[in-house]
Design a protein around this motif. Sequence first.
Motif: not given
Length: 222
Positions: A137, A139-141, A143, A152, A160, A164
């Motif tokens: 991964s 990043t953290d997203i 969701w 997250t 990601a 977004r």
Amino acid sequence: MEWLLAALGGGGVVLLGRYVWDRRSARRGDAEELAEIRRLADEDITLLGEELARLDARVTGRELDVDARADFQIALDAYEAAQRAVKGIRSAEGISAVTDALATGRYAIVCVRARVEGEPVPIRRVPCFFNPQHGPSTTDIVWTQPKYGTRTVPACAQDAARVRAGEDPEVRYVRYGLRRVPYWEAGAAVTPYGRGYFALGPWTSYVPLTGFEKNGETGPDS
């Protein structure tokens, strides 16, 4: 066996028959679970091999520095380790040796690409939650999924961006009975697959199981 049946009588015979049936059913269930785990592992190993082939074609004819060569060798070693590990799986939990090797190999590939392009080598992170085959991964997203709420999760750059943009991420689907479902909804047989990717190593902070944390509480499948 005859003397045992005689001693047990009619009711005992029924109980013995049920015991034998239950034992056979349990063995069939274990075999099916193991076959599914091995199938998932084989698919992931095949994809890693394809990634290595593409990387090899990409760097052929280019002078790699010492670090890039070392990372490439780590990726190759991890691929071979995963192939050996899948042959030694005797239970569903044995998938962890395979997934750990695969995660190591995918990260090494990312490192080689970064070094070849003259970019900083990224820190090692857990795989993409939506599909561990996507590699580490980035990043953290945040969701939201129906039934499970919002949380997250770690995601690759592509997923990601999709989240977004309000689009669906590219989720790893597996067979569950007659349906295809996200791997984290495939029940106990596939749980070790997710846990193998996300529950090993000092960098771990995510363990996707069958359910999500909801309202601050962990569900029964977690």
